[in-house]
Write a protein that holds these residues in place. Sequence first.
Motif, PDB file in Angstrom:
ATOM      1  N   MET A   1      38.110  33.565  33.758  1.00 57.39           N
ATOM      2  CA  MET A   1      38.995  33.909  34.587  1.00 57.39           C
ATOM      3  C   MET A   1      38.721  34.800  35.868  1.00 57.39           C
ATOM      4  SD  MET A   1      42.424  36.631  33.720  1.00 57.39           S
ATOM      5  CE  MET A   1      43.199  35.298  33.065  1.00 57.39           C
ATOM      6  N   SER A   2      38.963  34.611  37.070  1.00 53.60           N
ATOM      7  CA  SER A   2      38.311  34.927  38.076  1.00 53.60           C
ATOM      8  C   SER A   2      38.857  36.541  38.502  1.00 53.60           C
ATOM      9  CB  SER A   2      38.776  34.165  39.445  1.00 53.60           C
ATOM     10  OG  SER A   2      40.317  34.425  39.769  1.00 53.60           O
ATOM     11  N   THR A   3      37.958  37.191  39.067  1.00 51.65           N
ATOM     12  CA  THR A   3      38.178  38.430  39.468  1.00 51.65           C
ATOM     13  C   THR A   3      39.701  38.772  40.298  1.00 51.65           C
ATOM     14  OG1 THR A   3      36.612  38.548  41.238  1.00 51.65           O
ATOM     15  CG2 THR A   3      36.061  39.339  39.387  1.00 51.65           C
ATOM     16  N   ARG A   4      39.872  37.682  41.225  1.00 45.40           N
ATOM     17  CA  ARG A   4      40.931  37.623  41.979  1.00 45.40           C
ATOM     18  C   ARG A   4      42.210  37.328  41.190  1.00 45.40           C
ATOM     19  NH1 ARG A   4      42.851  32.816  45.803  1.00 45.40           N
ATOM     20  NH2 ARG A   4      44.209  33.959  47.184  1.00 45.40           N
ATOM     21  N   ALA A   5      42.134  36.699  39.967  1.00 45.20           N
ATOM     22  CA  ALA A   5      43.137  36.586  39.226  1.00 45.20           C
ATOM     23  C   ALA A   5      43.529  37.774  38.349  1.00 45.20           C
ATOM     24  CB  ALA A   5      43.003  35.296  38.309  1.00 45.20           C
ATOM     25  N   LEU A   6      42.371  38.256  37.742  1.00 38.73           N
ATOM     26  CA  LEU A   6      42.599  39.861  37.416  1.00 38.73           C
ATOM     27  C   LEU A   6      43.274  40.651  38.334  1.00 38.73           C
ATOM     28  CD1 LEU A   6      39.326  39.930  35.457  1.00 38.73           C
ATOM     29  CD2 LEU A   6      41.529  39.802  34.307  1.00 38.73           C
ATOM     30  N   SER A   7      42.935  40.765  39.456  1.00 36.89           N
ATOM     31  CA  SER A   7      43.498  41.831  40.580  1.00 36.89           C
ATOM     32  C   SER A   7      44.991  41.270  40.510  1.00 36.89           C
ATOM     33  CB  SER A   7      42.963  41.449  41.767  1.00 36.89           C
ATOM     34  OG  SER A   7      41.502  42.305  41.882  1.00 36.89           O
ATOM     35  N   LYS A   8      45.125  40.133  40.572  1.00 39.87           N
ATOM     36  CA  LYS A   8      46.739  39.699  40.669  1.00 39.87           C
ATOM     37  C   LYS A   8      47.365  40.279  39.517  1.00 39.87           C
ATOM     38  CE  LYS A   8      49.320  37.378  43.718  1.00 39.87           C
ATOM     39  NZ  LYS A   8      49.844  37.905  44.840  1.00 39.87           N
ATOM     40  N   GLN A   9      47.100  40.085  38.339  1.00 38.58           N
ATOM     41  CA  GLN A   9      47.470  40.485  37.236  1.00 38.58           C
ATOM     42  C   GLN A   9      47.831  42.018  37.023  1.00 38.58           C
ATOM     43  OE1 GLN A   9      45.032  38.438  34.109  1.00 38.58           O
ATOM     44  NE2 GLN A   9      46.806  37.405  33.500  1.00 38.58           N
ATOM     45  N   VAL A  10      46.897  42.788  37.479  1.00 38.63           N
ATOM     46  CA  VAL A  10      47.137  44.253  37.491  1.00 38.63           C
ATOM     47  C   VAL A  10      48.097  44.508  38.493  1.00 38.63           C
ATOM     48  CG1 VAL A  10      44.887  44.776  36.371  1.00 38.63           C
ATOM     49  CG2 VAL A  10      45.033  44.924  38.797  1.00 38.63           C
ATOM     50  N   LEU A  11      48.029  43.776  39.769  1.00 42.79           N
ATOM     51  CA  LEU A  11      49.148  44.305  40.770  1.00 42.79           C
ATOM     52  C   LEU A  11      50.424  43.891  40.186  1.00 42.79           C
ATOM     53  CD1 LEU A  11      49.817  44.702  43.620  1.00 42.79           C
ATOM     54  CD2 LEU A  11      49.931  42.227  44.008  1.00 42.79           C
ATOM     55  N   PHE A  12      50.628  42.714  39.364  1.00 43.36           N
ATOM     56  CA  PHE A  12      51.930  42.335  38.746  1.00 43.36           C
ATOM     57  C   PHE A  12      52.237  43.466  37.885  1.00 43.36           C
ATOM     58  CE2 PHE A  12      51.307  37.453  39.380  1.00 43.36           C
ATOM     59  CZ  PHE A  12      51.961  37.688  40.877  1.00 43.36           C
ATOM     60  N   ASN A  13      51.503  43.837  37.116  1.00 44.36           N
ATOM     61  CA  ASN A  13      51.384  44.720  35.912  1.00 44.36           C
ATOM     62  C   ASN A  13      52.277  46.055  36.449  1.00 44.36           C
ATOM     63  OD1 ASN A  13      50.797  42.939  33.969  1.00 44.36           O
ATOM     64  ND2 ASN A  13      48.840  44.191  33.625  1.00 44.36           N
ATOM     65  N   LEU A  14      51.463  46.519  37.442  1.00 47.52           N
ATOM     66  CA  LEU A  14      51.931  47.777  38.110  1.00 47.52           C
ATOM     67  C   LEU A  14      53.367  47.699  38.903  1.00 47.52           C
ATOM     68  CD1 LEU A  14      51.638  50.989  38.666  1.00 47.52           C
ATOM     69  CD2 LEU A  14      50.450  50.351  40.611  1.00 47.52           C
ATOM     70  N   GLY A  15      53.607  46.595  39.428  1.00 50.35           N
ATOM     71  CA  GLY A  15      54.864  46.457  40.045  1.00 50.35           C
ATOM     72  C   GLY A  15      56.062  46.171  38.813  1.00 50.35           C
ATOM     73  N   ALA A  16      55.816  45.437  37.844  1.00 46.82           N
ATOM     74  CA  ALA A  16      56.859  45.254  36.841  1.00 46.82           C
ATOM     75  C   ALA A  16      57.054  46.838  36.324  1.00 46.82           C
ATOM     76  CB  ALA A  16      56.449  44.400  35.715  1.00 46.82           C
ATOM     77  N   LEU A  17      55.931  47.451  35.802  1.00 44.57           N
ATOM     78  CA  LEU A  17      56.225  48.681  35.216  1.00 44.57           C
ATOM     79  C   LEU A  17      56.925  49.778  36.245  1.00 44.57           C
ATOM     80  CD1 LEU A  17      55.383  50.722  33.184  1.00 44.57           C
ATOM     81  CD2 LEU A  17      53.185  51.539  34.368  1.00 44.57           C
TER      82      LEU A  17
END
Length: 159
Positions: A1-17
């Motif tokens: 998994m790329s660091t770009r994808a992980l960055s996107k996931q934490v962005l989505f997580n915080l947004g949804a939270l």
Amino acid sequence: MSTRALSKQVLFNLGALKMNLEGLTHEESLVQPQPAGNCLNWIVGHILANRAGILGLLGKDAVWNEEEAEPYERGSEPLKEPRKAASLEDLVAMLETSQKSIVAGLSEISDEALRAPAPSGKEGETVETGLAGLVFHEAYHVGETGILRRLLGHEGAIQ
């Protein structure tokens, strides 16, 4: 998994939270679901405690110390005493601070460092797989906040 994808996931997580927390009060965050489970405040604090692991793998400092995180660690007692709980507003602010450090850490880490063995000592686990697991763990708990929002009588925030 790329660091770009992980960055996107934490962005989505915080947004949804943040969507799931919109309009909720600190008092509501302390309501214990029945017959069992953790309150919303504990879930949010646990996500922040989990982020200490992410930040550690990235060589960054956690946003709070072990003593502050203790009530939110896996296996801790349910948060039934309001004085032991961090304010919901403070938890969200610390999550936003951690977000900046995580995104910076993911942009700075080398491929070599990602392939290095994780400090957990688990056989075959690398920093990269450790990060993927912790980001998944966070997403799992973000999903719980949507359910808890509805149990508190609010309309779902994510349609």
